[in-house]
Motif scaffolding. Structure first.
Motif, PDB file in Angstrom:
ATOM      1  N   ARG A 186    -128.604 -28.800 -26.294  1.00  0.00           N
ATOM      2  CA  ARG A 186    -129.572 -27.944 -27.000  1.00  0.00           C
ATOM      3  C   ARG A 186    -128.846 -27.011 -27.965  1.00  0.00           C
ATOM      4  O   ARG A 186    -129.395 -26.571 -28.959  1.00  0.00           O
ATOM      5  CB  ARG A 186    -130.388 -27.150 -25.983  1.00  0.00           C
ATOM      6  CG  ARG A 186    -129.546 -26.367 -24.983  1.00  0.00           C
ATOM      7  CD  ARG A 186    -130.389 -25.930 -23.812  1.00  0.00           C
ATOM      8  NE  ARG A 186    -129.611 -25.259 -22.789  1.00  0.00           N
ATOM      9  CZ  ARG A 186    -129.949 -25.237 -21.509  1.00  0.00           C
ATOM     10  NH1 ARG A 186    -131.032 -25.870 -21.106  1.00  0.00           N
ATOM     11  NH2 ARG A 186    -129.229 -24.580 -20.628  1.00  0.00           N
ATOM     12  N   PRO A 220    -119.662 -22.880 -26.617  1.00  0.00           N
ATOM     13  CA  PRO A 220    -120.684 -21.973 -26.054  1.00  0.00           C
ATOM     14  C   PRO A 220    -120.401 -21.565 -24.615  1.00  0.00           C
ATOM     15  O   PRO A 220    -120.994 -20.604 -24.120  1.00  0.00           O
ATOM     16  CB  PRO A 220    -121.971 -22.799 -26.134  1.00  0.00           C
ATOM     17  CG  PRO A 220    -121.510 -24.222 -26.127  1.00  0.00           C
ATOM     18  CD  PRO A 220    -120.182 -24.236 -26.831  1.00  0.00           C
ATOM     19  N   GLY A 221    -119.474 -22.306 -23.943  1.00  0.00           N
ATOM     20  CA  GLY A 221    -119.238 -22.064 -22.526  1.00  0.00           C
ATOM     21  C   GLY A 221    -120.424 -22.561 -21.710  1.00  0.00           C
ATOM     22  O   GLY A 221    -121.520 -22.710 -22.251  1.00  0.00           O
ATOM     23  N   HIS A 242    -131.635 -23.912 -28.041  1.00  0.00           N
ATOM     24  CA  HIS A 242    -131.053 -22.694 -27.463  1.00  0.00           C
ATOM     25  C   HIS A 242    -130.872 -21.726 -28.646  1.00  0.00           C
ATOM     26  O   HIS A 242    -129.761 -21.493 -29.124  1.00  0.00           O
ATOM     27  CB  HIS A 242    -129.720 -23.054 -26.816  1.00  0.00           C
ATOM     28  CG  HIS A 242    -129.145 -22.014 -25.918  1.00  0.00           C
ATOM     29  ND1 HIS A 242    -129.616 -20.715 -25.869  1.00  0.00           N
ATOM     30  CD2 HIS A 242    -128.111 -22.080 -25.044  1.00  0.00           C
ATOM     31  CE1 HIS A 242    -128.889 -20.040 -24.987  1.00  0.00           C
ATOM     32  NE2 HIS A 242    -127.977 -20.844 -24.477  1.00  0.00           N
ATOM     33  N   GLN A 265    -122.222 -32.535 -20.618  1.00  0.00           N
ATOM     34  CA  GLN A 265    -123.317 -32.100 -19.740  1.00  0.00           C
ATOM     35  C   GLN A 265    -123.523 -33.136 -18.643  1.00  0.00           C
ATOM     36  O   GLN A 265    -124.497 -33.898 -18.689  1.00  0.00           O
ATOM     37  CB  GLN A 265    -124.585 -31.912 -20.563  1.00  0.00           C
ATOM     38  CG  GLN A 265    -124.366 -31.125 -21.849  1.00  0.00           C
ATOM     39  CD  GLN A 265    -124.952 -29.744 -21.790  1.00  0.00           C
ATOM     40  OE1 GLN A 265    -126.025 -29.544 -21.254  1.00  0.00           O
ATOM     41  NE2 GLN A 265    -124.248 -28.791 -22.357  1.00  0.00           N
ATOM     42  N   THR A 309    -125.621 -16.257 -20.788  1.00  0.00           N
ATOM     43  CA  THR A 309    -126.915 -16.026 -21.445  1.00  0.00           C
ATOM     44  C   THR A 309    -127.744 -15.006 -20.647  1.00  0.00           C
ATOM     45  O   THR A 309    -128.269 -14.040 -21.195  1.00  0.00           O
ATOM     46  CB  THR A 309    -127.687 -17.353 -21.611  1.00  0.00           C
ATOM     47  OG1 THR A 309    -126.839 -18.278 -22.284  1.00  0.00           O
ATOM     48  CG2 THR A 309    -128.954 -17.164 -22.420  1.00  0.00           C
ATOM     49  N   ARG A 353    -119.665 -28.740 -24.222  1.00  0.00           N
ATOM     50  CA  ARG A 353    -119.385 -29.188 -22.856  1.00  0.00           C
ATOM     51  C   ARG A 353    -120.003 -30.570 -22.614  1.00  0.00           C
ATOM     52  O   ARG A 353    -121.099 -30.856 -23.116  1.00  0.00           O
ATOM     53  CB  ARG A 353    -120.013 -28.181 -21.876  1.00  0.00           C
ATOM     54  CG  ARG A 353    -119.738 -28.424 -20.425  1.00  0.00           C
ATOM     55  CD  ARG A 353    -120.282 -27.259 -19.606  1.00  0.00           C
ATOM     56  NE  ARG A 353    -121.740 -27.201 -19.655  1.00  0.00           N
ATOM     57  CZ  ARG A 353    -122.546 -27.854 -18.834  1.00  0.00           C
ATOM     58  NH1 ARG A 353    -122.047 -28.625 -17.880  1.00  0.00           N
ATOM     59  NH2 ARG A 353    -123.863 -27.741 -18.929  1.00  0.00           N
TER      60      ARG A 353
HETATM   61  C1  NCD Z   1    -124.969 -23.655 -22.963  1.00  0.00           C
HETATM   62  C2  NCD Z   1    -126.311 -23.984 -22.351  1.00  0.00           C
HETATM   63  O1  NCD Z   1    -126.640 -23.545 -21.268  1.00  0.00           O
HETATM   64  O2  NCD Z   1    -127.026 -24.699 -23.011  1.00  0.00           O
HETATM   65  N1  NCD Z   1    -124.324 -22.562 -22.426  1.00  0.00           N
HETATM   66  C3  NCD Z   1    -124.703 -21.301 -22.743  1.00  0.00           C
HETATM   67  O3  NCD Z   1    -125.843 -20.964 -22.789  1.00  0.00           O
HETATM   68  N2  NCD Z   1    -123.708 -20.452 -23.020  1.00  0.00           N
HETATM   69  C4  NCD Z   1    -124.124 -24.855 -23.065  1.00  0.00           C
HETATM   70  C5  NCD Z   1    -123.750 -25.591 -21.833  1.00  0.00           C
HETATM   71  O4  NCD Z   1    -124.303 -25.381 -20.750  1.00  0.00           O
HETATM   72  O5  NCD Z   1    -122.893 -26.450 -21.953  1.00  0.00           O
END
Ligand code: NCD
Length: 333
Positions: free
Chosen positions: A184, A288-289, A144, A250, A62, A248
């Protein structure tokens, strides 16, 4: 580019996005995707403007893609990381934001582990009467929006690369699987997918997907009938799905032991090639990684370009963030 009907000054949430706004973002991102395929990938759209990336929480894609997006639009960029900033000396978040304001920042891209921080900074900027826009780059478990928009763009431009638009998802079945409670990304995706007319099927163990989750996020509004479904088993969510979004686990947001073991979680809810047999034959998988390989998705599936859209999500992220910065920033000059 279709900026004429764009009036939004901050992007904090997708909850109140209109169908027209989704389409403007998709069309603008498609134009920038084309720019990014040229030899010269830069346009002068935000020349002279300052974009500050205020990340109070870790991030790889991001933060980097907002930075690259701003640079491709010829903006000047400022990067902030909480761990190396004066916050370690006790400076507050609002005072940090005001410091960036005093340097002439036009757009603040904000990520914070607490829900509501980008909104609070946006309110403060409005109260001060300054034309600074705030983009929420992820706030706690709340939203997000740029991730929701890039996921939407990735899917819509796979269906119709020449003309990605919201209506392409009408009637499609989309499964969102994993740690929905803490995500999110799931919340922002729910807003955009519901707006598109897709059928959204959430699947997770009950500890990560409370029974009244839908009522909880829709607050006072009725949950749209026939559009949002909750499953505590994976199979009904995957049955005939067109797209599967994995999330993921969390672990940093889990305050209790919500799962017996990662192995059992992978067995029950991990996405594998074999489990995709239940879906539509040309099903695609998103994430989303960052990924916990072998937990929410099997390692081989993650790397298989026939099924996985994970790399194209990252690529789309730059074009979509260029679109957001451009739409918000071009109103300032
Ligand atoms: C996500 C986030 O930070 O919310 N990742 C992202 O922005 N690509 C999802 C996550 O952290 O699992």
């Amino acid at each position: 580019m279709p900026t004429s009907t764009w009036t939004r000054h901050h992007v904090l949430s997708l909850a109140d996005f209109t169908a027209a706004e989704y389409d403007i973002v998709l069309q603008t991102a498609a134009s920038f995707q084309e720019v990014l395929s040229r030899r010269t990938k830069k346009v002068p759209a935000l020349q002279g403007q300052v974009v500050a990336n205020l990340f109070f929480e870790p991030s790889t894609r991001t933060r980097s893609s907002f930075e690259l997006a701003a640079k491709r639009l010829s903006a000047d960029t400022l990067n902030f990381a909480a761990s190396t900033s004066s916050m370690t000396k006790g400076e507050t978040i609002l005072d940090t934001a005001k410091t960036y304001l005093a340097m002439g920042t036009d757009i603040m891209v904000i990520r914070h582990k607490e829900a509501g921080v980008p909104n609070a900074i946006a309110q403060e900027m409005d109260r001060l009467g300054v034309r600074v826009s705030v983009l929420n780059a992820g706030d706690g478990q709340h939203e997000h929006p740029s991730q929701g928009l890039l996921d939407l763009f990735t899917i819509c431009s796979l269906i119709d690369p020449a003309n990605p638009r919201l209506e392409l998802l009408k009637g499609k079945k989309i499964a969102i699987v994993g740690d929905i409670l803490h995500s999110r990304v799931a919340r922002s995706n729910i807003w955009s997918l519901i707006a598109s007319g897709a059928q959204v099927h959430l699947a997770a163990p009950p500890t990560l997907l409370p029974k009244f989750f839908a009522e909880y996020i829709f607050e006072d509004e009725p949950v749209p009938p026939g559009q949002l479904f909750i499953h505590w088993e994976l199979e009904p969510a995957l049955q005939n799905a067109d797209f599967v979004m994995t999330l993921r686990l969390q672990k940093e947001r889990m305050t209790a032991h919500l799962l017996p073991s990662l192995r059992e979680y992978h067995q029950l809810f991990g996405i594998t090639r074999a489990k995709l047999q239940r879906c539509q034959p040309n099903v695609k998988v998103l994430h989303p990684g960052p990924v916990n390989r072998g937990v929410e998705i099997s390692s081989d599936l993650m790397d298989d370009p026939e099924f996985s859209l994970i790399q194209s999500q990252v690529t789309s992220g730059v074009a979509v963030r260029m679109a957001l910065l451009y739409l918000i920033g071009s109103g300032k000059t």
